[in-house]
Design an enzyme around this catalytic site. Structure first.
Site, mmCIF file in Angstrom:
data_model
loop_
_atom_site.group_PDB
_atom_site.id
_atom_site.type_symbol
_atom_site.label_atom_id
_atom_site.label_comp_id
_atom_site.label_asym_id
_atom_site.label_seq_id
_atom_site.Cartn_x
_atom_site.Cartn_y
_atom_site.Cartn_z
ATOM 1 N N CYS A 265 -5.372 -7.115 -3.342
ATOM 2 C CA CYS A 265 -5.816 -6.758 -1.996
ATOM 3 C C CYS A 265 -6.927 -7.721 -1.615
ATOM 4 O O CYS A 265 -7.874 -7.899 -2.381
ATOM 5 C CB CYS A 265 -6.327 -5.322 -1.989
ATOM 6 S SG CYS A 265 -7.030 -4.803 -0.422
ATOM 7 N N HIS A 266 -6.823 -8.354 -0.439
ATOM 8 C CA HIS A 266 -7.823 -9.375 -0.121
ATOM 9 C C HIS A 266 -9.144 -8.793 0.371
ATOM 10 O O HIS A 266 -10.049 -9.544 0.734
ATOM 11 C CB HIS A 266 -7.263 -10.411 0.861
ATOM 12 C CG HIS A 266 -6.860 -9.866 2.190
ATOM 13 N ND1 HIS A 266 -5.586 -9.978 2.671
ATOM 14 C CD2 HIS A 266 -7.564 -9.227 3.144
ATOM 15 C CE1 HIS A 266 -5.522 -9.428 3.857
ATOM 16 N NE2 HIS A 266 -6.706 -8.956 4.166
ATOM 17 N N ASN B 124 0.840 -1.203 0.000
ATOM 18 C CA ASN B 124 0.000 0.000 0.000
ATOM 19 C C ASN B 124 0.871 1.247 0.000
ATOM 20 O O ASN B 124 1.996 1.198 0.494
ATOM 21 C CB ASN B 124 -0.902 0.004 1.241
ATOM 22 C CG ASN B 124 -2.088 -0.926 1.073
ATOM 23 O OD1 ASN B 124 -2.669 -1.013 0.002
ATOM 24 N ND2 ASN B 124 -2.429 -1.643 2.136
ATOM 25 N N HIS C 183 -9.764 -0.351 -1.931
ATOM 26 C CA HIS C 183 -10.249 0.036 -0.612
ATOM 27 C C HIS C 183 -11.561 0.820 -0.687
ATOM 28 O O HIS C 183 -12.146 1.129 0.344
ATOM 29 C CB HIS C 183 -9.211 0.828 0.187
ATOM 30 C CG HIS C 183 -8.097 -0.020 0.705
ATOM 31 N ND1 HIS C 183 -7.107 0.479 1.522
ATOM 32 C CD2 HIS C 183 -7.805 -1.333 0.536
ATOM 33 C CE1 HIS C 183 -6.253 -0.487 1.830
ATOM 34 N NE2 HIS C 183 -6.659 -1.599 1.235
#
Length: 432
Positions: free
Chosen positions: A169-170, A148, A199
């Site tokens: 990204c999980h 990130n 996100h």
């Protein structure tokens, strides 16, 4: 020999997940797993841990630790990136403490916001150095970025690094299971479609046997909001804007101007917002590492089960040509038609031997696209600052950030940026 290179291999827990997965994948047997980290003790820890895992799993992968990054990368087919530039001490402390002097409070500070901007500014030069090495010694490698701020770094590697990059990204794969578990809804047979930016991607569709599950989701979420719980910000955003967001409430509290406000201190308690959450986690992880070190590094019987991280499944699909679907961060190129073409977006992608092929999404709901654009503005100006070396674009990025601009005057934002630049010292290049 085929080779998977892991940059930032001192992230021992994450290395166990991603490389442990790889060692359990039949299509990746016989690969060299090349480890590199600037922290030689953590590098040695990860090497020992993976050798134990190799022995207990019967994998035929070979584990090699390198102290020369270019040699670690040489001939790699896949490169996994998990670096953190500057670490908790000093850089994360700086990202939180200086804004706090201006009355600007944060929760995680690793995506946008003032913390995300400076995390980007110190990481981008290192990423471009890695890209330069890769162009020399493994130009065709697939780069899997886990570091990130995801959207900016993935954008930079594709746009300025000249390297095939997907950001992973999980938050996408855990989004529906976590929400359904919290709301007490059965997940069997559920179909979901997710797209947006990292996100802040949106659960655009969620159905079972063709039935829209959103009415029931929103009914239960509204009931949940009557009592305090850990996901209040996301539920509030869904109830006001219509769609659920992939990343957690502690993250989303600082992506928008609605929740952390000096003039409305009661919102912090009402929405259960954990201020200074990331520094708190860092301190706990550092304190807990020695105990975990014994459990992981010195455990010759160490076991692993394949995790939900995408990396091994991507490499498996590219090796076997058996298609696999992921949520990936890629350049927009007309995929989401009401977001800027120069943005990095998170969309469903198909993976097979031909590589990673993003799918067309079209327009997001207008309110979702509008919220995404507020964060994309800061992302693109941060890239502009890093590439041009002009300090004015750091100011622009910060002044366009929704949370920062809702709390501080332009003069205070500029002063805070100057203080952050000074405090970072050699962690940043010189800005003119």
């Amino acid at each position: 020999m085929n080779k998977i290179t892991f940059i930032g291999a001192g992230s021992t827990v994450f290395a166990k997940n991603v490389l442990g997965d790889s060692m359990l994948t039949p299509a990746l047997q016989g690969f060299e797993i090349a480890l590199f980290d600037i922290d030689l003790q953590r590098l040695a820890d990860s090497e020992k841990m993976l050798r134990n895992l190799k022995n207990s799993s019967g994998s035929t992968c070979t584990i090699v630790a390198y102290t020369d990054r270019k040699e670690a990368l040489r001939g790699a087919k896949y490169v996994i990136n998990a670096i953190q530039v500057g670490g908790y001490d000093p850089c994360t402390i700086t990202d939180f403490e200086i804004p706090k002097k201006y009355g600007l409070r944060q929760t995680i500070a690793d995506t946008v916001g003032i913390g995300g901007i400076f995390r980007n500014l110190r990481t981008i030069p290192v990423m471009l150095d890695i890209a330069a090495d890769m162009r020399e010694v493994c130009p065709d490698a697939q780069f899997l970025n886990y570091t990130n701020p995801m959207a900016v770094l993935t954008n930079v590697m594709n746009t300025y690094g000249g390297i095939k990059t997907v950001g992973l990204c999980h938050s996408v794969q855990v989004c529906v299971p976590h929400m359904f578990s919290h709301l007490g809804i059965d997940q069997t047979g559920v179909q979901a479609k997710i797209a947006g930016i990292n996100h802040m991607a949106w659960l655009l569709e969620v159905t079972r046997d063709g039935e829209d599950l959103y009415p029931e989701i929103k009914r239960r979420a509204a009931e949940k909001q009557k009592e305090p719980h850990g996901d209040m910000v996301r539920y509030e955003m869904m109830l006001k804007f219509g769609y659920y967001i992939t990343e957690s409430s502690e993250h989303n509290a600082e992506y928008h101007p609605y929740f952390i406000k000096k003039n409305y201190p009661e919102l912090i308690e009402r929405f259960q917002i954990p201020l200074d959450e990331y520094p708190r986690r860092c301190v706990e992880q550092i304190a807990g590492w020695e105990r975990m070190r014994d459990e992981m590094v010195n455990n010759e019987q160490l076991k692993h089960e394949r995790s939900h991280e995408y990396a091994s499944y991507i490499m498996e699909a590219m090796e076997t040509n058996v298609p696999y679907k992921i949520g990936g961060n890629v350049m927009n190129n007309g995929l989401i038609t009401n977001l800027p073409k120069e943005a990095c977006v998170e969309v469903p992608c198909l993976v097979d031997r031909s590589g990673i092929t993003p799918t067309y999404v079209g327009d997001l709901p207008p309110q979702c696209a509008a919220l995404n654009r507020t964060n994309i503005n800061t992302q693109l100006l941060t890239i502009e600052a890093a590439i041009t070396g002009k300090k004015e674009h750091i100011y622009h990025a910060a002044m366009l950030d929704p949370h920062t601009s809702a709390e501080l005057s332009m003069d205070d934002i500029i002063s805070m940026c100057d203080d952050l630049i000074a405090a970072h010292g050699d962690w940043l290049p010189a800005y003119k």
